[in-house]
Scaffold this motif. Structure first.
Motif, PDB file in Angstrom:
ATOM      1  N   TRP A 196       0.817  -1.209   0.000  1.00 23.81           N
ATOM      2  CA  TRP A 196       0.000   0.000   0.000  1.00 23.81           C
ATOM      3  C   TRP A 196       0.857   1.267   0.000  1.00 23.81           C
ATOM      4  N   GLY A 197       2.093   1.139   0.448  1.00 17.60           N
ATOM      5  CA  GLY A 197       2.932   2.314   0.652  1.00 17.60           C
ATOM      6  C   GLY A 197       2.997   2.658   2.129  1.00 17.60           C
ATOM      7  N   THR A 198       4.014   3.393   2.504  1.00 18.54           N
ATOM      8  CA  THR A 198       4.242   3.699   3.909  1.00 18.54           C
ATOM      9  C   THR A 198       3.377   4.851   4.383  1.00 18.54           C
ATOM     10  N   PRO A 199       2.585   4.661   5.436  1.00 18.90           N
ATOM     11  CA  PRO A 199       1.833   5.782   5.990  1.00 18.90           C
ATOM     12  C   PRO A 199       2.783   6.695   6.775  1.00 18.90           C
ATOM     13  N   GLY A 200       2.649   7.979   6.584  1.00 17.97           N
ATOM     14  CA  GLY A 200       3.539   8.911   7.293  1.00 17.97           C
ATOM     15  C   GLY A 200       4.886   9.018   6.602  1.00 17.97           C
ATOM     16  N   PRO A 201       5.940   9.326   7.365  1.00 19.57           N
ATOM     17  CA  PRO A 201       7.268   9.500   6.764  1.00 19.57           C
ATOM     18  C   PRO A 201       7.734   8.236   6.068  1.00 19.57           C
ATOM     19  N   PRO A 202       8.357   8.353   4.886  1.00 22.79           N
ATOM     20  CA  PRO A 202       8.832   7.162   4.172  1.00 22.79           C
ATOM     21  C   PRO A 202       9.941   6.451   4.939  1.00 22.79           C
ATOM     22  N   ILE A 203      10.039   5.132   4.699  1.00 22.81           N
ATOM     23  CA  ILE A 203      11.073   4.332   5.345  1.00 22.81           C
ATOM     24  C   ILE A 203      12.425   4.586   4.689  1.00 22.81           C
ATOM     25  N   GLY A 204      12.402   4.818   3.388  1.00 23.42           N
ATOM     26  CA  GLY A 204      13.639   4.924   2.634  1.00 23.42           C
ATOM     27  C   GLY A 204      13.912   3.692   1.807  1.00 23.42           C
ATOM     28  N   VAL A 205      12.893   2.808   1.691  1.00 21.55           N
ATOM     29  CA  VAL A 205      12.989   1.591   0.881  1.00 21.55           C
ATOM     30  C   VAL A 205      11.888   1.668  -0.172  1.00 21.55           C
ATOM     31  N   GLY A 206      12.292   1.837  -1.433  1.00 20.43           N
ATOM     32  CA  GLY A 206      11.312   2.054  -2.489  1.00 20.43           C
ATOM     33  C   GLY A 206      10.261   0.969  -2.575  1.00 20.43           C
ATOM     34  N   LEU A 207      10.668  -0.283  -2.383  1.00 18.74           N
ATOM     35  CA  LEU A 207       9.741  -1.409  -2.482  1.00 18.74           C
ATOM     36  C   LEU A 207       8.600  -1.295  -1.483  1.00 18.74           C
ATOM     37  N   LEU A 208       8.857  -0.705  -0.315  1.00 21.82           N
ATOM     38  CA  LEU A 208       7.838  -0.593   0.734  1.00 21.82           C
ATOM     39  C   LEU A 208       7.164   0.776   0.748  1.00 21.82           C
ATOM     40  N   ASP A 209       7.858   1.794   0.279  1.00 24.56           N
ATOM     41  CA  ASP A 209       7.295   3.148   0.300  1.00 24.56           C
ATOM     42  C   ASP A 209       6.323   3.391  -0.842  1.00 24.56           C
ATOM     43  N   GLU A 210       6.497   2.661  -1.958  1.00 26.14           N
ATOM     44  CA  GLU A 210       5.699   2.916  -3.156  1.00 26.14           C
ATOM     45  C   GLU A 210       4.683   1.790  -3.371  1.00 26.14           C
ATOM     46  N   PRO A 211       3.428   2.126  -3.645  1.00 26.96           N
ATOM     47  CA  PRO A 211       2.404   1.090  -3.884  1.00 26.96           C
ATOM     48  C   PRO A 211       2.788   0.178  -5.046  1.00 26.96           C
ATOM     49  N   GLY A 212       2.465  -1.106  -4.911  1.00 30.88           N
ATOM     50  CA  GLY A 212       2.763  -2.071  -5.964  1.00 30.88           C
ATOM     51  C   GLY A 212       2.121  -3.403  -5.661  1.00 30.88           C
TER      52      GLY A 212
END
Length: 249
Positions: free
Chosen positions: A48-64
C-alpha cells in the motif's frame, strides 16, 4: 547491502567451517536444516505504501503488487499442534530483479518482545524479523501481523492448508522502529498450495535477497548467512531456487 563478519583474522576459515557443519547436518536430516516441516503456497502481495514519513525503501514506500511465494513452517518441529517457534517465509518476485526474501518468526508485537522468538500454538499471530535491518543510519524491523478480517490459520500445518482450500487467508505486512508502533505497509494473501516437490526445491536467502536500500549487519547476520548457505548446499539448492509459477490469487 553489507554483512559484517566476526572481528577475527580467521573469518574466512570460520565461515567455511560453519557452512560445512550446516551442510553436514542438513545431509543427515535429508532436507532443510532450519524449519524442515512446512507447506508452501502461491501468493499475492499488495504494497500500500508507507503511511507517514517514508522508510527509505522504495519497495515498501511505493504502492505495488507482486507475485509471491509463501512458506509456513515449524522450527523444531514439534508434533501436531504442540508449541513451537513458527516461521513464515515470503518471497516477492520482481521481474528482472533479485527477489525479496523476508523471513519472520513467531514473536511478540511489543518493542521488547519483537526481538525474541517465542513458541506458540497458533499460526495466526505476530511474526517479526527478530533482527533489525539498517536503512542508512536507522534500524527497522519488519513483521507479518494477524489480519482481523481474515480467516484463521489454525494450530497445525494441516489446518493452514485446509484454510487455503476454502478461503484466502491474509496477513498484514508492517514496519517499525526499535520502540515505535507497527505501521501497516501491505498485505500478503495465500493462494493454492504448492506440491511437496515444489516445497522441497524452494530455498530462501534472507541476507542476500534484499532491496538495495536494506542491509543486515553484525555477527548474527553473518552466522545466519553461513547457516543458510550450508543448508542450501546440502540440498543442492541456490539462493533463488524455486518459487511459485502459479497464477496469483
Amino acid at each position: 547491502m553489507t554483512v559484517t563478519p566476526p572481528p577475527s583474522r580467521s573469518a574466512g576459515w570460520a565461515a567455511a567451517a560453519v557452512e560445512r557443519a550446516s551442510a553436514a547436518l542438513g545431509r543427515r536430516r535429508h532436507g532443510r536444516l532450519l524449519h524442515p516441516a512446512g507447506h508452501s503456497f502461491a501468493g499475492d502481495t499488495m504494497i500500500w505504501g508507507t503511511p507517514g514519513p517514508p522508510i527509505g525503501v522504495g519497495l515498501l514506500d511505493e504502492p505495488g503488487r507482486y507475485r509471491a511465494t509463501v512458506r509456513i513452517s515449524k522450527g523444531t518441529p514439534t508434533p501436531g499442534s504442540w508449541p513451537d517457534v513458527l516461521g513464515l517465509a515470503l518471497r516477492l518476485h520482481r521481474d528482472g530483479e533479485r527477489p525479496f526474501d523476508l523471513l519472520v518468526s513467531s514473536s511478540g508485537a511489543a518493542p521488547v518482545l519483537r526481538n525474541l522468538p517465542l513458541p506458540r500454538r497458533r499460526f495466526t499471530g505476530t511474526y517479526t524479523t527478530i533482527m533489525c535491518y539498517h536503512v542508512g543510519r536507522r534500524r527497522v524491523w519488519l513483521a507479518a501481523l494477524a489480519d482481523p478480517d481474515s480467516v484463521g490459520l489454525g494450530r497445525s500445518l494441516g489446518t493452514v492448508a485446509a484454510a487455503t482450500r476454502t478461503d484466502t487467508p491474509r496477513l498484514v505486512l508492517a514496519v517499525a522502529s526499535a520502540v515505535g508502533p507497527w505501521r501497516p505497509v501491505g498485505q500478503v494473501s495465500f493462494g493454492a498450495q504448492l506440491s511437496a516437490e515444489e516445497d522441497a526445491a524452494l530455498a530462501f536467502d534472507p541476507v542476500r535477497n534484499l532491496p538495495p536500500e536494506l542491509r543486515v549487519a553484525g555477527p548474527l547476520a553473518w552466522l545466519r548467512e553461513q547457516t543458510y548457505r550450508g543448508s542450501r548446499r546440502a540440498r543442492g539448492a541456490t539462493a533463488q531456487s524455486g518459487g511459485s509459477t502459479a497464477t496469483t490469487v
